[in-house]
Design a protein around this motif. Structure first.
Motif, mmCIF file in Angstrom:
data_model
loop_
_atom_site.group_PDB
_atom_site.id
_atom_site.type_symbol
_atom_site.label_atom_id
_atom_site.label_comp_id
_atom_site.label_asym_id
_atom_site.label_seq_id
_atom_site.Cartn_x
_atom_site.Cartn_y
_atom_site.Cartn_z
ATOM 1 N N HIS A 76 -11.319 -13.071 -6.382
ATOM 2 C CA HIS A 76 -11.919 -13.260 -7.470
ATOM 3 C C HIS A 76 -12.623 -11.865 -8.049
ATOM 4 C CE1 HIS A 76 -11.353 -17.386 -7.233
ATOM 5 N NE2 HIS A 76 -11.771 -17.209 -6.155
ATOM 6 N N ASP A 77 -12.896 -10.886 -7.388
ATOM 7 C CA ASP A 77 -13.285 -9.700 -7.890
ATOM 8 C C ASP A 77 -12.244 -8.832 -8.039
ATOM 9 O OD1 ASP A 77 -14.489 -6.922 -7.170
ATOM 10 O OD2 ASP A 77 -16.183 -7.844 -7.732
ATOM 11 N N PRO A 78 -11.962 -8.234 -9.245
ATOM 12 C CA PRO A 78 -10.876 -7.197 -9.305
ATOM 13 C C PRO A 78 -10.794 -6.070 -8.412
ATOM 14 C CG PRO A 78 -11.589 -7.951 -11.453
ATOM 15 C CD PRO A 78 -12.698 -8.345 -10.326
ATOM 16 N N GLU A 79 -11.789 -5.488 -8.092
ATOM 17 C CA GLU A 79 -11.981 -4.372 -7.209
ATOM 18 C C GLU A 79 -11.652 -4.725 -5.560
ATOM 19 O OE1 GLU A 79 -15.829 -1.699 -5.685
ATOM 20 O OE2 GLU A 79 -14.948 -1.247 -7.779
ATOM 21 N N GLU A 80 -12.129 -5.732 -5.428
ATOM 22 C CA GLU A 80 -11.999 -6.203 -4.013
ATOM 23 C C GLU A 80 -10.501 -6.651 -3.842
ATOM 24 O OE1 GLU A 80 -14.745 -9.007 -2.949
ATOM 25 O OE2 GLU A 80 -16.525 -7.623 -2.858
ATOM 26 N N ALA A 81 -9.840 -6.979 -4.870
ATOM 27 C CA ALA A 81 -8.420 -7.460 -4.576
ATOM 28 C C ALA A 81 -7.584 -6.299 -4.188
ATOM 29 C CB ALA A 81 -7.987 -8.149 -6.078
ATOM 30 N N VAL A 82 -8.115 -5.102 -4.895
ATOM 31 C CA VAL A 82 -7.346 -3.977 -4.301
ATOM 32 C C VAL A 82 -7.868 -3.119 -3.101
ATOM 33 C CG1 VAL A 82 -6.527 -1.531 -5.256
ATOM 34 C CG2 VAL A 82 -6.955 -3.544 -6.830
ATOM 35 N N ILE A 83 -9.179 -2.910 -2.950
ATOM 36 C CA ILE A 83 -9.489 -2.221 -1.816
ATOM 37 C C ILE A 83 -10.218 -3.064 -0.562
ATOM 38 C CG2 ILE A 83 -9.858 -0.180 -2.999
ATOM 39 C CD1 ILE A 83 -12.608 -0.763 -3.415
ATOM 40 N N GLY A 84 -10.240 -4.424 -0.907
ATOM 41 C CA GLY A 84 -10.860 -5.347 0.004
ATOM 42 C C GLY A 84 -12.420 -5.028 0.300
ATOM 43 N N ASN A 85 -12.982 -5.936 1.292
ATOM 44 C CA ASN A 85 -14.308 -5.953 1.436
ATOM 45 C C ASN A 85 -14.400 -5.872 3.135
ATOM 46 O OD1 ASN A 85 -14.121 -8.742 1.997
ATOM 47 N ND2 ASN A 85 -14.467 -9.010 -0.313
ATOM 48 N N THR A 86 -15.629 -6.530 3.496
ATOM 49 C CA THR A 86 -15.829 -6.581 4.922
ATOM 50 C C THR A 86 -15.191 -7.870 5.288
ATOM 51 O OG1 THR A 86 -18.058 -7.592 4.444
ATOM 52 C CG2 THR A 86 -17.907 -5.115 4.929
ATOM 53 N N ARG A 87 -15.030 -8.813 4.534
ATOM 54 C CA ARG A 87 -14.415 -10.145 5.063
ATOM 55 C C ARG A 87 -12.832 -10.186 4.803
ATOM 56 N NH1 ARG A 87 -16.727 -11.503 0.589
ATOM 57 N NH2 ARG A 87 -15.157 -12.877 -0.071
ATOM 58 N N ARG A 88 -12.412 -9.362 3.928
ATOM 59 C CA ARG A 88 -11.025 -9.630 3.672
ATOM 60 C C ARG A 88 -10.274 -8.264 3.427
ATOM 61 N NH1 ARG A 88 -11.088 -14.256 -0.791
ATOM 62 N NH2 ARG A 88 -11.829 -15.942 0.556
ATOM 63 N N GLN A 89 -8.928 -8.198 3.579
ATOM 64 C CA GLN A 89 -8.306 -6.920 3.394
ATOM 65 C C GLN A 89 -7.720 -7.131 1.962
ATOM 66 O OE1 GLN A 89 -7.698 -9.155 6.087
ATOM 67 N NE2 GLN A 89 -7.971 -7.734 7.837
ATOM 68 N N GLY A 90 -7.978 -5.854 1.189
ATOM 69 C CA GLY A 90 -7.415 -5.548 -0.071
ATOM 70 C C GLY A 90 -5.696 -5.329 -0.020
ATOM 71 N N ILE A 91 -5.119 -5.621 -1.162
ATOM 72 C CA ILE A 91 -3.807 -5.414 -1.309
ATOM 73 C C ILE A 91 -3.301 -3.916 -0.738
ATOM 74 C CG2 ILE A 91 -3.598 -3.913 -3.659
ATOM 75 C CD1 ILE A 91 -1.366 -7.247 -2.581
ATOM 76 N N VAL A 92 -4.059 -2.901 -0.809
ATOM 77 C CA VAL A 92 -3.635 -1.668 -0.118
ATOM 78 C C VAL A 92 -3.850 -1.590 1.481
ATOM 79 C CG1 VAL A 92 -4.103 -0.257 -2.002
ATOM 80 C CG2 VAL A 92 -6.164 -0.540 -0.390
ATOM 81 N N ASP A 93 -4.664 -2.516 1.866
ATOM 82 C CA ASP A 93 -4.906 -2.720 3.182
ATOM 83 C C ASP A 93 -3.569 -3.597 3.924
ATOM 84 O OD1 ASP A 93 -7.513 -1.793 3.648
ATOM 85 O OD2 ASP A 93 -8.120 -3.394 2.901
ATOM 86 N N ILE A 94 -3.163 -4.554 3.296
ATOM 87 C CA ILE A 94 -2.085 -5.318 3.720
ATOM 88 C C ILE A 94 -0.756 -4.425 3.505
ATOM 89 C CG2 ILE A 94 -0.756 -7.421 3.067
ATOM 90 C CD1 ILE A 94 -3.239 -8.451 1.543
ATOM 91 N N ALA A 95 -0.569 -3.679 2.527
ATOM 92 C CA ALA A 95 0.480 -2.832 2.486
ATOM 93 C C ALA A 95 0.562 -1.993 3.546
ATOM 94 C CB ALA A 95 0.725 -2.292 1.167
ATOM 95 N N ARG A 96 -0.624 -1.307 3.908
ATOM 96 C CA ARG A 96 -0.475 -0.372 4.924
ATOM 97 C C ARG A 96 -0.055 -1.064 6.281
ATOM 98 N NH1 ARG A 96 -6.283 -0.018 6.477
ATOM 99 N NH2 ARG A 96 -5.679 -2.049 7.715
ATOM 100 N N ASP A 97 -0.598 -2.434 6.701
ATOM 101 C CA ASP A 97 -0.215 -3.224 7.974
ATOM 102 C C ASP A 97 1.231 -3.627 7.742
ATOM 103 O OD1 ASP A 97 -2.808 -2.774 8.610
ATOM 104 O OD2 ASP A 97 -3.514 -4.893 8.126
ATOM 105 N N VAL A 98 1.717 -3.920 6.690
ATOM 106 C CA VAL A 98 3.416 -4.186 6.533
ATOM 107 C C VAL A 98 4.013 -3.054 7.178
ATOM 108 C CG1 VAL A 98 5.176 -4.910 5.126
ATOM 109 C CG2 VAL A 98 3.075 -6.163 4.858
ATOM 110 N N ASN A 99 3.713 -1.883 6.473
ATOM 111 C CA ASN A 99 4.210 -0.574 6.837
ATOM 112 C C ASN A 99 4.143 -0.467 8.329
ATOM 113 O OD1 ASN A 99 5.835 1.533 5.766
ATOM 114 N ND2 ASN A 99 4.307 1.796 4.006
ATOM 115 N N ARG A 100 2.913 -0.590 8.916
ATOM 116 C CA ARG A 100 2.769 -0.413 10.642
ATOM 117 C C ARG A 100 3.765 -1.191 11.269
ATOM 118 N NH1 ARG A 100 -3.228 -1.461 11.637
ATOM 119 N NH2 ARG A 100 -2.519 -1.098 13.867
ATOM 120 N N VAL A 101 3.924 -2.589 10.600
ATOM 121 C CA VAL A 101 5.093 -3.522 11.467
ATOM 122 C C VAL A 101 6.503 -2.860 11.388
ATOM 123 C CG1 VAL A 101 5.819 -5.802 11.450
ATOM 124 C CG2 VAL A 101 3.354 -5.447 11.008
ATOM 125 N N LEU A 102 6.739 -2.480 9.932
ATOM 126 C CA LEU A 102 8.281 -2.352 9.847
ATOM 127 C C LEU A 102 8.503 -0.973 9.846
ATOM 128 C CD1 LEU A 102 8.829 -4.951 6.657
ATOM 129 C CD2 LEU A 102 9.309 -5.235 9.478
#
Length: 149
Positions: A76-102
């Motif tokens: 719901h928070d636009p900034e947190e959607a990109v960079i995340g917070n202490t509870r959830r990964q943001g889109i850049v975190d998720i992309a980093r993790d997909v890269n780590r897997v593949l």
């Protein structure tokens, strides 16, 4: 391409790096904007891409198979959607993790000699007035050498 799509989907589902993504929310998608009914976020769509072939000596082919991983995040928070917070990964975190897997993961497929993310698009706002998501597209190139059919 069929075996590659299944292998990418299964690798993303099985990875402990992405344990915050439900297995059913990693799917092969018919287009980059498709999200299955009932999906929860984050979600990962695996989309087939171009196949480029080069003829090699001795009856062999060099194939570059492109697969796009569509990363979707909702916050719901636009900034947190990109960079995340202490509870959830943001889109850049998720992309980093997909890269780590593949990255450099040959997925156990015959003849595969290389795997890397050739392009990571900027994240973008995606959706409609009922639901806004953040989306990031990662294009992986898998290179395979094989005997010509």
């Amino acid at each position: 391409m069929r075996d590659l799509l299944i292998a990418v989907r299964d690798a993303l589902r099985a990875s402990p790096v992405l344990n915050y993504v439900r297995g059913c929310d990693v799917y092969v998608t018919p287009y980059e904007g498709f999200i299955p009914h009932g999906a929860k976020f984050p979600a990962l769509g695996v989309k087939d891409g171009d196949v480029v072939r080069k003829e090699l000596a001795g009856g062999y082919l060099d194939e570059t198979l492109r697969v796009t991983v569509c990363v979707y995040s909702q916050e719901h928070d636009p900034e947190e959607a990109v960079i995340g917070n202490t509870r959830r990964q943001g889109i850049v975190d998720i992309a980093r993790d997909v890269n780590r897997v593949l990255d450099e993961n040959l997925l156990g497929l015959d003849g595969m000699i290389s795997a890397f993310c050739a392009r990571e698009a900027a994240s973008e706002l995606f959706g409609d007035d009922r639901e806004l998501l953040q989306r990031k597209l990662l294009t992986f190139e898998f290179i395979r050498e094989r005997k010509r059919p």
